[in-house]
Every structure is written in structure tokens, then in C-alpha cells.
Motif scaffolding. Structure first.
Motif, PDB file in Angstrom:
ATOM      1  N   SER A  26      60.327   4.462  49.734  1.00  0.00           N
ATOM      2  CA  SER A  26      60.828   5.242  50.784  1.00  0.00           C
ATOM      3  C   SER A  26      59.660   6.413  51.132  1.00  0.00           C
ATOM      4  O   SER A  26      59.749   6.485  52.301  1.00  0.00           O
ATOM      5  CB  SER A  26      61.975   6.118  50.174  1.00  0.00           C
ATOM      6  N   LYS A  27      58.836   6.780  50.450  1.00  0.00           N
ATOM      7  CA  LYS A  27      57.724   7.719  51.041  1.00  0.00           C
ATOM      8  C   LYS A  27      56.738   6.845  51.845  1.00  0.00           C
ATOM      9  O   LYS A  27      56.401   7.469  53.201  1.00  0.00           O
ATOM     10  CB  LYS A  27      57.180   8.259  49.884  1.00  0.00           C
ATOM     11  N   ILE A  53      58.122   6.545  55.340  1.00  0.00           N
ATOM     12  CA  ILE A  53      58.014   7.401  56.150  1.00  0.00           C
ATOM     13  C   ILE A  53      56.574   7.763  56.744  1.00  0.00           C
ATOM     14  O   ILE A  53      56.602   7.896  58.077  1.00  0.00           O
ATOM     15  CB  ILE A  53      58.673   8.849  55.346  1.00  0.00           C
ATOM     16  N   ASP A  54      55.862   7.304  55.819  1.00  0.00           N
ATOM     17  CA  ASP A  54      54.353   7.961  56.166  1.00  0.00           C
ATOM     18  C   ASP A  54      53.657   6.675  56.861  1.00  0.00           C
ATOM     19  O   ASP A  54      52.554   7.088  57.296  1.00  0.00           O
ATOM     20  CB  ASP A  54      53.429   8.240  55.005  1.00  0.00           C
ATOM     21  N   SER A  77      58.666  -0.915  57.530  1.00  0.00           N
ATOM     22  CA  SER A  77      60.234  -0.576  57.272  1.00  0.00           C
ATOM     23  C   SER A  77      60.817  -0.927  56.073  1.00  0.00           C
ATOM     24  O   SER A  77      60.672  -1.871  55.476  1.00  0.00           O
ATOM     25  CB  SER A  77      60.959  -1.686  58.451  1.00  0.00           C
ATOM     26  N   ASN A 121      69.033   1.042  53.640  1.00  0.00           N
ATOM     27  CA  ASN A 121      69.133   0.545  54.846  1.00  0.00           C
ATOM     28  C   ASN A 121      70.356  -0.003  55.337  1.00  0.00           C
ATOM     29  O   ASN A 121      70.896  -0.962  54.837  1.00  0.00           O
ATOM     30  CB  ASN A 121      67.952  -0.631  54.973  1.00  0.00           C
TER      31      ASN A 121
END
Ligand code: F0G
Length: 350
Positions: free
Chosen positions: A142-143, A146-147, A151, A157
Motif C-alpha cells: 500500500s505504501k 502511494i509513493d 497500482s 481496490n
């Protein structure tokens, strides 16, 4: 192409796709709904198995992945990432290969079945074994999503849930209405969320006259929802559902409560017993986690809490060939014989 077109085409009007969406499919879905004679006899109910191991990569994850990868492609993504106890990574790797995308997977080191590892590798995923459990892998994935430009295709999702809800549609389409009870294993709790959404959608527009009671089952050593608290070090032989902090926890509780259902724990012993019963008596070879749905059904029946005469569907989520260890360790070692009919006959007791 002829025949079943895959679940996006089959249920296009009920899914978030348009005429220009670039559908990525391996013709997943349309899995068998097999009457279970021995389970019906033991419970006094009419029991069916929804055999999700018949999907292209051998698990229900393909339903979610055809949607997730299709939408990732539509949005212009070039890479996807997932955390996985094995099946999600196998499915993501295959659908990403089909779409010409890069696929990264994070798996708990030493805790995924060999067949699933093989699938992720053969389809060309970039695989990292993480020194941690599934929950650590999901936090990390997940991190990264984001960074970095990648996807996330875990069941957080929403497109995964959209794809997976089609299993409920297929069941109602075949049976003519929703069953009384639906049983399934619970790990990260995406699938129980998806089934409940599918059943609700069909009931809302009158395609089904009702919704079933949802019965979810966690492995006793990895039962955060049953215990009402996070399990820091989840433990079970059913590695697919070795999860201590499910992402869709709240949604699983909603499925349970809105449907008048239950979420219970089943021991590894009960899971293995159901696993063998499925193979021997129903002739359906599933992976251990999948047998949790059946172990749970039998547990409820043995407790006298199952009204006879009900129509019940158990989802068996993954193919037994993915994790053959328990099939082999539970059986006597094969005997070697010479090329000799009399010797073979003697060994076979003929
Ligand atoms: N059964 C199998 C065979 C699974 O692989 C999973 C989840 C489940 C049941 C539970 O489904 O997570 O939606 O509640 N496997 C995920 C994975 C976690 O990474 O393959 P859930």
C-alpha cells in the motif's frame, strides 16, 4: 471468440466498464456448481460446491483480477503491485502478463504454497519475499502504491470486489434464486464482501427474491474477526488465510450482520478433515484454506444449529494442485514393485 467470453462480457451491464474499456480476460468465471451428495446427506440440506479452483489460474482471484487489471490498463498504468498469501500473486502475474504490464508481488517469506510461487514466477512477476507476514506485506504494498507509479490490485481496490461479486450472480443464475445460506472461508475478507454485494444487487432489482445468510469461517489460529482483535502472529496450515488484520474487516461484519449470518473459527484439524472428505467423497480437490467453508458448515450442523432442508452453497476457493503437501503427507507412501503382474496384484490386494 466462441463460447463463454469471460465474466466482464457476461455481466457487462452490472460492471463499471464502457464500450471503450480494454478488457483483459482469460475467460474466467462460469465455474461449476457441483451438487455435494455426502455433505447433503450429513447436513440434511441441499449442498452445492462453487468450484472456484476451475478458474484459469486456479482460484477465485481471477474474477477480481480481470476487473482490476482491465481498469489499471484503462487508466494507463504500466505496473501493478500486490501483497499475497499466494493466489492473488498468481492471478495478478497472469493477468498482468496478458496485459503486457509489469507485476510486482510481496509474499510472506516461507509461508506460501509452492504451486502459487511457481505461478507468479512463470508469468514473469517481480517477486520479493518479505521477512514478515501477509499483513506486513499489505502495508508495504500500500505504501509503495502511494509513493511510486504502481497500482495496487489487492481487494482494497474496489474493482476487485466488482469482479468477484459475479460469483453470486452465477449461483443465482444457475439455481434460479439465492440459496438460504452461503459459506466461505475468510482471510482478508474481500470475498465475503464481494459475494454479499453481488447478492444484494440481484435482490435489489428483483433478479433474486432474497439474499442468503452469509457464513464466514476463519482458521482458529488466524481468527481476528471472531476474536474481535488483531492477531499479531497468525498461524494455520491454511496459508492462504493466514491473516491477522483483514483489510475488509468492517465490511465482513456488515455482511454477517445484515444477512443474519455468522463468522466462526474452525481448527486446522477440522479444515484437514473437510479437505479429505471433499477429495474422497465429493471428488473435488481443493487447497486447505478452501476446505474451511465446508469445515464450518459441518461444525454448524454438528452443533445442531443448521435447519435441515435448506439450500446451501459452499465456495471452495482454490485448486488443490496449488498446495499438494497435505495430500501427500496424509497418504501412505506409494510402494514400488517390479514389472510383474502377480507382484502388482498382491500389492493391490486383487
Ligand atoms: N481462499 C483462498 C484459496 C485464498 O487464497 C484466500 C485469500 C481466501 C480464501 C480468503 O479470501 O482474503 O477475500 O477473505 N487469499 C489472498 C491472497 C489473501 O493473497 O491470495 P479473502
Amino acid at each position: 471468440s466462441p463460447g463463454w467470453p469471460g465474466l466482464i462480457e457476461a455481466y457487462r451491464s452490472r460492471l463499471p466498464v464502457s464500450d471503450t474499456t480494454p478488457v483483459v480476460t482469460l475467460q474466467e468465471g462460469a465455474t461449476p456448481l457441483v451438487p455435494a451428495r455426502e455433505l447433503s446427506r450429513r447436513t440434511g440440506c441441499e449442498v452445492y460446491l462453487k468450484v472456484e479452483g476451475a478458474n484459469p489460474t486456479g482460484s477465485f482471484k481471477d474474477r477480481g483480477m480481470t476487473m482490476a487489471i482491465t481498469k489499471a490498463l484503462e487508466e494507463g498504468a504500466q505496473a501493478v503491485i500486490c501483497a499475497s498469501t499466494g493466489n492473488t500473486s498468481a492471478s495478478a502475474a497472469a493477468y498482468a502478463a496478458r496485459a503486457g504490464m509489469t507485476c510486482a508481488v510481496l509474499v510472506p517469506q516461507g509461508k506460501i504454497a509452492m504451486g502459487k510461487l511457481a505461478q507468479a514466477l512463470v508469468h514473469g512477476a517481480k517477486l520479493l519475499q518479505v521477512d514478515g507476514n501477509f499483513d506486513d506485506c499489505l502495508a508495504l504494498a500500500s505504501k509503495l502504491a502511494i509513493d511510486y507509479p504502481v497500482s495496487l490490485v489487492n481487494s482494497v481496490n474496489q474493482f476487485r470486489i466488482e469482479g468477484q461479486k459475479t460469483a453470486s450472480f452465477e449461483i443465482v443464475d444457475v439455481l434460479g434464486d439465492a440459496p438460504d445460506v452461503h459459506c466461505l472461508p475468510v482471510g482478508n475478507a474481500g470475498n465475503i464482501t464481494a459475494y454479499w454485494q453481488g447478492y444484494r444487487e440481484y435482490a435489489a432489482d428483483g433478479t433474486a427474491s432474497r439474499t442468503p445468510r452469509m457464513f464466514g469461517f476463519q482458521a482458529a489460529g488466524a481468527a481476528p474477526i471472531v476474536n474481535g482483535q488483531v492477531v499479531e502472529n497468525p498461524s494455520t496450515i491454511a496459508t492462504a488465510i493466514r491473516i491477522g488484520n483483514p483489510a475488509s474487516w468492517t465490511k465482513a461484519l456488515a455482511a454477517r450482520d445484515e444477512s443474519g449470518g455468522r463468522i466462526d473459527a474452525v481448527t486446522d484439524r477440522a479444515i484437514l478433515s473437510a479437505y479429505r472428505l471433499l477429495a474422497r467423497s465429493e471428488a473435488v480437490f481443493v487447497e486447505p484454506a478452501s476446505a474451511a467453508s465446508v469445515a464450518g458448515l459441518l461444525q454448524v450442523a454438528d452443533a445442531g444449529e443448521l435447519e435441515p432442508g435448506q439450500r446451501i452453497v459452499c465456495t471452495v476457493t482454490g485448486n488443490g494442485l496449488k498446495d499438494p503437501e497435505w495430500a501427500i503427507s496424509g497418504a501412505p507412501a506409494p510402494v514400488t514393485v517390479a514389472v510383474d503382474a502377480a507382484a502388482a496384484a498382491a500389492q493391490l490386494g486383487l
